[in-house]
Design an enzyme around this catalytic site. Structure first.
Site, PDB file in Angstrom:
ATOM      1  N   HIS A 307     165.051 108.670  19.120  1.00  0.00           N
ATOM      2  CA  HIS A 307     166.428 108.319  18.754  1.00  0.00           C
ATOM      3  C   HIS A 307     166.754 106.874  19.141  1.00  0.00           C
ATOM      4  CE1 HIS A 307     167.396 112.509  17.723  1.00  0.00           C
ATOM      5  NE2 HIS A 307     166.669 112.826  18.779  1.00  0.00           N
ATOM      6  N   TRP A 329     160.626 106.245  17.351  1.00  0.00           N
ATOM      7  CA  TRP A 329     159.861 106.693  18.506  1.00  0.00           C
ATOM      8  C   TRP A 329     159.257 105.494  19.219  1.00  0.00           C
ATOM      9  CZ3 TRP A 329     156.581 111.176  15.967  1.00  0.00           C
ATOM     10  CH2 TRP A 329     157.408 112.304  15.794  1.00  0.00           C
ATOM     11  N   ASP A 362     164.705 113.788  24.073  1.00  0.00           N
ATOM     12  CA  ASP A 362     164.502 114.906  23.158  1.00  0.00           C
ATOM     13  C   ASP A 362     163.838 114.444  21.865  1.00  0.00           C
ATOM     14  OD1 ASP A 362     166.900 113.463  22.622  1.00  0.00           O
ATOM     15  OD2 ASP A 362     167.506 115.024  21.224  1.00  0.00           O
ATOM     16  N   GLU A 363     163.218 115.382  21.176  1.00  0.00           N
ATOM     17  CA  GLU A 363     162.678 115.215  19.825  1.00  0.00           C
ATOM     18  C   GLU A 363     161.709 114.041  19.713  1.00  0.00           C
ATOM     19  OE1 GLU A 363     165.599 117.150  16.723  1.00  0.00           O
ATOM     20  OE2 GLU A 363     166.608 115.436  17.665  1.00  0.00           O
ATOM     21  N   TYR A 364     160.834 113.912  20.698  1.00  0.00           N
ATOM     22  CA  TYR A 364     159.811 112.876  20.678  1.00  0.00           C
ATOM     23  C   TYR A 364     158.527 113.426  20.041  1.00  0.00           C
ATOM     24  CZ  TYR A 364     156.943 108.986  22.423  1.00  0.00           C
ATOM     25  OH  TYR A 364     156.116 107.898  22.518  1.00  0.00           O
TER      26      TYR A 364
END
Length: 765
Positions: A307, A329, A362-364
Site C-alpha cells: 500500500h 510493494w 498487510d497484503e504484502y
C-alpha cells in the site's frame, strides 16, 4: 407563473400521485474516596431503565424525576479538576484530559441539545439542581477500575463518580442522551442509580483517510459521533492507493492515485504529501486536543511495505523487480527501504501522543513471508528502543508464511480469516482486536463488503468475541467472551473505491448509521440487546443519531411536509411557500422580474448575483428542480446551485453539459441547457442513484467512472443536493432566469415530475 401556495402544496401532498414515498483516583495519602449519594428506591413502581446507547449495564430505579433548569450547574470537584492518578494508565494518549475539560465539552453539548446555557464551576459544594463530576470511586471494583462510572439521579441532584476522568465523561454521554430523548418531557430525567462499565477496553473506529481526502472539520465530527456512543479509540490510516495488479498486467502502475495525508516542512518528506489534502503538524496537534477532550485516543498508521505507492512512485527502484509483483510493494531485500521507513517514522512519530502506533504490514507479497516477518519484528524493536512506543499491525501471518515467529508483543487487528487466525494469534500470545470482515467492514460502493453496515445484524448477532457470525458456538472460530487478550473491536471504514465513489455527506451517513449498534455491543455485549428487540431499539436510536450536538453533516432539513422549499417568486421575493419559513434572500443585484407568458415572475441572475437560502444541502432521499432560462453568454463552469458540499454547474471544463461537482470530483449529467429558452431540470436521489430529469422526463443517471483495475466500468452516483445558493456568492453565477425552485424531502419519479413542472408554470416550453 401560476401561484404555488401552501394550500396547493398541501393538496399536492395529499394526492396519490405525490403521496407515495420513495424508496483514577488521587493518591490515597492526599484524598479520601468520595462516596456517591445513593438514590432511595421509594415504594411504588420504580423508574424503568433509561434508554441510552450503549445501554446501561445496571440500573436501580427510583421514583420521581429530576429536571434540568436554567439554574443547573456542572460542578467539578476541585480535588480532581485536572484528573486523577489513574488517568494516564488508562489511555494511549499523553496528557489525557481532566474533569474540567470534559465538563466544558458537556456544557456546550447541553446548550446545543436543549438550549440551556448552564455554568461550569469548580467547587466541592453542589445543590439539588446541579450535576456534580468527581473521581475517587472504589478501585477494588473491577468494573469501575478503567472506564466505568456511577451515576446517581436523585433529590440531591445528579452525581457522576468514576475512577478515571474518561469514565466520568462516559457518564456525561449517558446523561446527554437522556436529555435528548426527554425533549418532550421538559428535560425531566428519571431518578435512579446506575453502575455502568465497558466489557472491552478498546472500542475503535478505524478510518481510511488516504484514498478519500476528508477535511479536518469532518474528522472532528467523526470523533464527536463515535465518542457519543462511548468509542474510545480512533485509528487513522494515512497512506494508501487503489488495488493494483502486477506490473506485467498494469505497466502504468506509477500513474495511479496514491494518498499520503501528512505534510511535513522537511523537504525530504514534503514531496510525498497529497496535493489535494494533507494535514500539518499543527492540524494534528489541534485534532488530538479535540479528541482527547472527547475521551478518545488517536492511533496513527503509516502502512508499509505494501500500500506504499505514495512512496514507490517516486522511487521505482524500491519496488520488487519481478513483473509478478505489484508496484506498491516495497522491496524488503533493499536496505534503502528499511532505512527510509525508519526515517519516515522518525519524522512523524513525534506528531502523535499515542504510545501505540500501527505499522500496517498487510497484503504484502506472499512469497516474501520471512522478509515481511523480519520487517515487522525490526520495527517492533525499533519503536521500543527509539520512541518507547508499542506496535500494532493488521493480521497477516497466514498469508505471509515463514519460519520467523512474529513478535508476540505486537498487537494485531484481525480483519480476514485468509490473512490471520484470531484463535491461533491468541494462543501465541498476541493481543487481538476484532475488525473482522465483512461484518464490521464498511466499504462504500463495494460489491465485496458492506456498502451500508447491516445494523440489525450487528445488534442481534455480533459481539467483539464473535469472529464467525454464522457459527458463534464454534470455539475454533470464535474466542471466549472473557479472553484477556481480546482487547475489543470496532468499525473499519475503507475507501477502496476512492473519493469519487461517495460524497463526504453520504460517507458520514454510512458511518453514523453503523456506530450505534456496534457501540452497543462493544460496551455491554448482548446483555441488553437480548432484552430489547431491534424494532424497539431502532426508532430511539434514530432520534439520538439525528440530534448529536455538534454534527453538521447530517443535512436532513426539518420540514413540516414533503416540501422543504418552494419559491415561485410571484410575491416579488423568494418567499418560501412550503410552510417551513425557509425564505430566500436576493443578493448583489438579483431581482424578480416579469418573465413573460407561462412564467409570470422569475428571479434574474447576473454573474455576481445570487439567491441565498437558510439551508446548506440535502442528503438523499430528495428531489429538487427548477425552471431555468440561461442567456447565450455563460462563463465556463457557471454555477446554478451552490453549497459548502458542492456545486451544480451549467457546464464543465470539457463539455457544455450540466455537471455536479462535489469533493473535487465532477459528475456529468449528460444534459445541455439550450440558451434563451425555458427548460425544466430536476434531480432525484434515492440512495442508489441520482436520476436526471430534463423537461420533466428522466434522461440520465449520474455516473462516475470506477478506475480500479478490477472495476473498469461506470457506476451510479448518489450526489448531495447543494441548496445554499441559487447562483454563486463567489461571482460566477449562471446568467439568466430561474423560476419554480422546489426541494422535496424524498425522491420523485417520472409522472410526478411532470405534475410538478406543469403546476409551476402555465405552459410547457
Amino acid at each position: 407563473m401560476r401561484r404555488v401556495g401552501v394550500t396547493f402544496l398541501a393538496a399536492l401532498a395529499a394526492a396519490s400521485i405525490i403521496g407515495v414515498a420513495a424508496n483514577p483516583v488521587p493518591d490515597s495519602n492526599t484524598y479520601s474516596a468520595v462516596k456517591p449519594t445513593k438514590c432511595i428506591v421509594n415504594r411504588g413502581q420504580p423508574n424503568p431503565t433509561p434508554f441510552v446507547i450503549p445501554s446501561l449495564q445496571e440500573w436501580n430505579g427510583g421514583k420521581g424525576k429530576w429536571n434540568l433548569s436554567q439554574s443547573t450547574r456542572i460542578v467539578v470537584d476541585p480535588a480532581y479538576i485536572s484528573g486523577g492518578s489513574h488517568d494516564a494508565s488508562n489511555t494511549f494518549m499523553a496528557n489525557p484530559s481532566g474533569l474540567k475539560q470534559f465538563a466544558d465539552v458537556f456544557q456546550n453539548d447541553i446548550k446545543i441539545a436543549t438550549g440551556f446555557d448552564i455554568e461550569v464551576v469548580v467547587s466541592d459544594k453542589h445543590s439539588k439542581n446541579d450535576i456534580f463530576l468527581t473521581l475517587g470511586a472504589d478501585t477494588s471494583d473491577p468494573a469501575l477500575n478503567n472506564e466505568g462510572y456511577l451515576l446517581d439521579i436523585g433529590n440531591n441532584g445528579i452525581s457522576i463518580q468514576a475512577v478515571t476522568s474518561r469514565g466520568a465523561f462516559w457518564g456525561t454521554r449517558s446523561l446527554l442522551q437522556m436529555l435528548i430523548l426527554a425533549d418532550e418531557d421538559g428535560y425531566a430525567l428519571p431518578q435512579g442509580h446506575a453502575r455502568d462499565f465497558p466489557n472491552y477496553n478498546e472500542r475503535k473506529f478505524m478510518q481510511d483517510i488516504a484514498r478519500k481526502p476528508i477535511p479536518m472539520s469532518d474528522l472532528k465530527e467523526y470523533a464527536t459521533v463515535t465518542s457519543f456512543y462511548k468509542f474510545n479509540t480512533l485509528h487513522q490510516h494515512y497512506n494508501d492507493n487503489p488495488g493494483l495488479q502486477t506490473k506485467q498486467l498494469m505497466p502504468d502502475w506509477a500513474t495511479k492515485y496514491a494518498g499520503f495525508r501528512l505534510k511535513s516542512d522537511n523537504p525530504t518528506y514534503s514531496k510525498y504529501a497529497s496535493t489535494d489534502l494533507a494535514y500539518t503538524k499543527q492540524d494534528l496537534r489541534d485534532f488530538q486536543d479535540f479528541v482527547k477532550a472527547r475521551g478518545m485516543d488517536l492511533i496513527p498508521e503509516i502502512d508499509t511495505p505494501a500500500h506504499s505507492l505514495c512512496f514507490t512512485k517516486f522511487h521505482p527502484d524500491w519496488t520488487i523487480e519481478s513483473n509478478d509483483a505489484r508496484g506498491d510493494w516495497m522491496d524488503l531485500g533493499n536496505q534503502e527501504v528499511t532505512s527510509f521507513v525508519e526515517g519516515l517514522w522518525t519524522e512523524f512519530v513525534g506528531w502523535f501522543d499515542s504510545s501505540e502506533i500501527s505499522i500496517g504490514a498487510d497484503e504484502y507479497d506472499p512469497t516474501k513471508g520471512d522478509l515481511a516477518r523480519k520487517y515487522v519484528n525490526h520495527f517492533h524493536d525499533y519503536f521500543a528502543a527509539n520512541f518507547n512506543r508499542t506496535v500494532r499491525m493488521w493480521g497477516s501471518d497466514v498469508r505471509l508464511p515463514g519460519t520467523i515467529d512474529i513478535n508476540h508483543n505486537i498487537h494485531t487487528d484481525h480483519w480476514d480469516w485468509t490473512y490471520s487466525n484470531p484463535v491461533d494469534l491468541v494462543k501465541r500470545g498476541h493481543k487481538v482486536s476484532n475488525l473482522n470482515a465483512p461484518d464490521s467492514y464498511l466499504v462504500p460502493r463495494s460489491q465485496s463488503y458492506w456498502d451500508y453496515i447491516d445494523d440489525r445484524k450487528m445488534y442481534e448477532l455480533w459481539e467483539p468475541w464473535v469472529f464467525d457470525i454464522l457459527d458463534k458456538t464454534n470455539k475454533s472460530r470464535n474466542l471466549d467472551p472473557n479472553e484477556p487478550l481480546l482487547t475489543g473491536g470496532g468499525l473499519a471504514n475503507w475507501n477502496d473505491f476512492l473519493s469519487e465513489s461517495v460524497t463526504r455527506v453520504e460517507l458520514y451517513d454510512r458511518v453514523s448509521r453503523a456506530v450505534g449498534a456496534i457501540g452497543e455491543k462493544l460496551w455491554s455485549g448482548s446483555k441488553n440487546s437480548d432484552k430489547i428487540s431491534y424494532d424497539k431499539w431502532a426508532p430511539l436510536a434514530k432520534k439520538l443519531r439525528e440530534n448529536i450536538p455538534g454534527i453538521t453533516l447530517t443535512h436532513r432539513p426539518k420540514s413540516k411536509s414533503q416540501f422543504v422549499i418552494s419559491y415561485d417568486f410571484e410575491d416579488g421575493a423568494a418567499k418560501d411557500d412550503s410552510g417551513n419559513g425557509y425564505d430566500g434572500e436576493l443578493h448583489n443585484g438579483a431581482q424578480v422580474v416579469d418573465a413573460g407568458a407561462g412564467h409570470g415572475k422569475a428571479v434574474q441572475l447576473s454573474a455576481n448575483s445570487y439567491v441565498s437560502t437558510p439551508l446548506e444541502s440535502i442528503r438523499y432521499p430528495y428531489a429538487l428542480g427548477m425552471w431555468i432560462k440561461p442567456s447565450g453568454n455563460q462563463s465556463a463552469e457557471a454555477v446554478i446551485l451552490e453549497s459548502g458540499d458542492g456545486r451544480l454547474l451549467i457546464s464543465n471544463s470539457t463539455a457544455p453539459t450540466v455537471t455536479f461537482e462535489q469533493d473535487g470530483n465532477q459528475y456529468d449529467t449528460q444534459i445541455i441547457l439550450p440558451p434563451n429558452e425555458w427548460s425544466h431540470i430536476a434531480f432525484s436521489a434515492d440512495g442508489v442513484k441520482t436520476s436526471v430529469f430534463f423537461n420533466m422526463r428522466r434522461q440520465a443517471i449520474v455516473n462516475y467512472y470506477n478506475n480500479r483495475w478490477d472495476m473498469l466500468r461506470n457506476e451510479t452516483m448518489v450526489v448531495t443536493g447543494p441548496i445554499r445558493n441559487i447562483g454563486s456568492k463567489n461571482g460566477n453565477s449562471m446568467v439568466g432566469l430561474v423560476d419554480g425552485f422546489f426541494v422535496l424531502d424524498r425522491a420523485s419519479y417520472g409522472g410526478e415530475m411532470a405534475f410538478l413542472g406543469k403546476h409551476y408554470a402555465n405552459a410547457l416550453p
